[in-house]
Design an enzyme around this catalytic site. Structure first.
Site, mmCIF file in Angstrom:
data_model
loop_
_atom_site.group_PDB
_atom_site.id
_atom_site.type_symbol
_atom_site.label_atom_id
_atom_site.label_comp_id
_atom_site.label_asym_id
_atom_site.label_seq_id
_atom_site.Cartn_x
_atom_site.Cartn_y
_atom_site.Cartn_z
ATOM 1 N N LYS A 346 0.826 -1.204 0.000
ATOM 2 C CA LYS A 346 0.000 0.000 0.000
ATOM 3 C C LYS A 346 0.863 1.258 0.000
ATOM 4 O O LYS A 346 1.992 1.256 0.498
ATOM 5 C CB LYS A 346 -0.935 0.028 1.204
ATOM 6 C CG LYS A 346 -0.278 0.392 2.540
ATOM 7 C CD LYS A 346 -1.330 0.700 3.604
ATOM 8 C CE LYS A 346 -0.681 1.163 4.902
ATOM 9 N NZ LYS A 346 -1.664 1.548 5.929
ATOM 10 N N TYR A 430 -8.132 -1.883 3.341
ATOM 11 C CA TYR A 430 -9.082 -1.696 4.448
ATOM 12 C C TYR A 430 -8.639 -0.674 5.498
ATOM 13 O O TYR A 430 -9.081 -0.749 6.639
ATOM 14 C CB TYR A 430 -9.399 -3.041 5.129
ATOM 15 C CG TYR A 430 -9.737 -4.147 4.164
ATOM 16 C CD1 TYR A 430 -10.915 -4.115 3.421
ATOM 17 C CD2 TYR A 430 -8.859 -5.219 3.958
ATOM 18 C CE1 TYR A 430 -11.223 -5.113 2.510
ATOM 19 C CE2 TYR A 430 -9.166 -6.224 3.046
ATOM 20 C CZ TYR A 430 -10.342 -6.162 2.329
ATOM 21 O OH TYR A 430 -10.650 -7.151 1.417
ATOM 22 N N HIS A 431 -7.802 0.282 5.122
ATOM 23 C CA HIS A 431 -7.317 1.281 6.082
ATOM 24 C C HIS A 431 -7.875 2.669 5.780
ATOM 25 O O HIS A 431 -7.202 3.676 5.986
ATOM 26 C CB HIS A 431 -5.785 1.317 6.090
ATOM 27 C CG HIS A 431 -5.150 -0.004 6.412
ATOM 28 N ND1 HIS A 431 -3.819 -0.291 6.137
ATOM 29 C CD2 HIS A 431 -5.661 -1.121 6.980
ATOM 30 C CE1 HIS A 431 -3.553 -1.531 6.528
ATOM 31 N NE2 HIS A 431 -4.655 -2.055 7.041
ATOM 32 N N TYR A 432 -9.099 2.727 5.286
ATOM 33 C CA TYR A 432 -9.687 4.017 4.921
ATOM 34 C C TYR A 432 -9.929 4.875 6.174
ATOM 35 O O TYR A 432 -10.137 4.363 7.271
ATOM 36 C CB TYR A 432 -10.989 3.803 4.137
ATOM 37 C CG TYR A 432 -11.967 2.836 4.757
ATOM 38 C CD1 TYR A 432 -12.934 3.271 5.654
ATOM 39 C CD2 TYR A 432 -11.922 1.477 4.450
ATOM 40 C CE1 TYR A 432 -13.824 2.392 6.233
ATOM 41 C CE2 TYR A 432 -12.818 0.580 5.018
ATOM 42 C CZ TYR A 432 -13.759 1.040 5.911
ATOM 43 O OH TYR A 432 -14.636 0.167 6.491
#
Length: 501
Positions: A346, A430-432
């Site tokens: 990411k 999934y780190h929004y």
């Protein structure tokens, strides 16, 4: 713990926390040591569910989702990227990879937290739900050597700190493969003053307007049974203190989608948007729902086809490019009898920002969100860089030996092709975060600007996802802010601060 909304309806508490997730659970446990607390969670209990608790079923909750009751709620961004939200007591700590790693010292300094209290709060969490791995699984050992082969140096061994290079970190899975979610921290609360209501969804915050003082204050919440109807609404209230000292708050800890959504449904947000849904305006705040970010991720499958391997959450991480690129490896299920082996990377500090808006007025349904993945040139440059790194890792000798095959398809080195590859294959890790950012929607004490008695405390307040992933820091922040609030109330009491009901 109860799922009977009538047990809570009409009652008053010192604090009401909306969202029993990664931040809400440690916050509730801490505040309950001195005050009465209602923690309200839209999902059910994680206990007794092997798909949550058992490491062997890692990733399965992401495969099976439904509209109202599954422990993971799926949503699709406007760009078409599939994603999930936690919908269970413990929040996303109940469905994620369990990887635990602290924020960098630079992050803590930047946001202005008390470093000593941060350290104490991390250690409090770690003493209860974090474990060092007794051994690395075969695939995680391969990942470790592959990262080192690819130049992710130095080798840092086991560490909970956010360090450049390759390291092994902590996990919420213990040595027996049992997951310890944020919900476990509720055991540290006072059972006489802590009420946990599950399977109940908050519709909106209730406000009181004092015309004389020109003041708006949160005085409670409206909620429904999660699998009930929107018409059967119940209420709970913030207690008015008998001695007229400062009173408690409604605290939104519903996540980066849930908290801005609840503010909007409560009448706090851009007035044009609220008018569209006939929501009475409480406060015209244009920044609610703005600054949404999701870290662009590229995942590379290293096996040639699906197998029935055991799912394997990450234990090892590679961090490079001044902490801007983060790589993990896992074995994820595609279904209940097929998994794929992958590396995922990411962009840790994206500059592209998007926005969140209401789709409807049902709090159980998803709002509309656009993250604008790779919209900035800087993010695209980083994505190209990490895609090249992933290809180098996937072609390592360690991976070839593990799979018994070498990776034949090499990615093109042509810049334009790599840019197109990034655009086509960008996904979530999934780190929004964002939507209620500090400085825009809340102040440094996480109090919502323009109203009293209302705070937000979760990933929606972040301008950057801390560490390798935000779980450790959100767990810490719940404890940290709980202690800060207790100290604040104690100071008010000692100084004789009076606040009229």
């Amino acid at each position: 713990m109860t799922s009977d909304v009538k047990e809570v309806a009409g009652k008053a508490y010192d604090y009401i926390i909306v969202g029993g997730g990664t931040c809400g659970c440690p916050l509730a446990a801490t505040l309950s040591r001195k005050f009465s607390v209602l923690l309200i969670e839209r999902g059910g209990s994680p206990y007794g569910n092997p798909l949550i608790i058992d490491r062997r079923y890692y990733g399965f909750p992401l495969v099976e989702t439904d509209r109202y009751m599954s422990v993971a709620q799926s949503f699709i961004s406007q760009e078409g990227v599939r994603n999930v939200r936690g919908r269970v007591l413990g929040g996303s700590s109940a469905i994620n990879g369990g990887f635990y790693s602290r924020a960098s010292d630079e992050f803590v300094t930047k946001v202005g937290w008390d470093k000593e209290l941060v350290k104490e709060s991390y250690e409090w969490v770690e003493s209860k739900v974090v474990f060092s791995p007794w051994f690395l699984t075969p695939w995680q050992s391969v990942a470790e050597f592959s990262l080192l082969e690819a130049g992710f140096l130095p080798y840092n061994g086991f560490s909970l700190e956010h360090l450049e290079g390759t390291k092994i970190s902590g996990s919420v899975f213990d040595e027996f493969g049992k997951r310890h979610t944020a919900a476990d921290l509720l055991h540290e609360g006072n059972p006489n003053t802590l009420t946990v209501l599950v399977n109940a969804t908050v519709k909106s915050v209730i406000f009181h307007h004092n015309g004389k003082k020109k003041e708006t204050r949160a005085k409670g919440i409206r909620f429904i049974q999660s699998n009930g109807t929107l018409d059967e609404t119940h209420e709970a209230y913030i207690r008015k203190p008998k001695n007229s000292t400062s009173r408690g708050d409604v605290i939104l800890a519903a996540g980066a989608l849930g908290s801005p959504q609840i503010l909007l449904l409560s009448g706090i947000g851009p007035k044009e948007q609220l008018k569209k849904f006939n929501i009475p305006l409480v406060l015209d705040m244009k920044e609610v729902g703005q600054g949404m970010q999701d870290n662009p991720c590229i995942a590379v499958l290293v096996d040639s086809k699906p197998q029935n391997r055991l799912p394997d959450p990450p234990q090892v991480v590679g961090i490079t490019d001044d902490l801007k690129i983060i790589v993990e490896a896992s074995i994820l299920p595609l279904s209940f009898n097929a998994t794929r082996v992958n590396f995922a990377a990411k962009v840790a500090m994206p500059s592209s920002k998007g926005m969140l808006e209401l789709n409807n007025t049902d709090p159980r349904l998803n709002p509309s969100v656009k993250f604008n993945y790779l919209a900035s040139e800087n993010d695209m440059v980083e994505c190209v860089k990490m895609t090249k790194l992933l290809d180098r890792i996937a072609r390592s000798k360690s991976v070839a030996i593990f799979l018994g095959e070498s990776r034949e398809n090499k990615l093109t080195s042509i810049e334009n092709d790599l840019r197109n590859f990034c655009k086509k294959n960008v996904r979530t890790i999934y780190h929004y975060h964002g939507g209620c950012r500090v400085g825009s929607v809340v102040d440094k004490h996480y109090k919502v600007f323009g109203v009293k008695g209302l705070r937000v405390l979760d990933g929606s307040t972040f301008s950057e996802s801390p560490g390798t992933n935000p779980m450790a820091t959100l767990l810490m922040l719940g404890r940290y802010q709980g202690i800060k609030i207790l100290r604040e109330r104690e100071a008010d009491s000692d100084s004789g601060v009076k606040e009229k009901p």
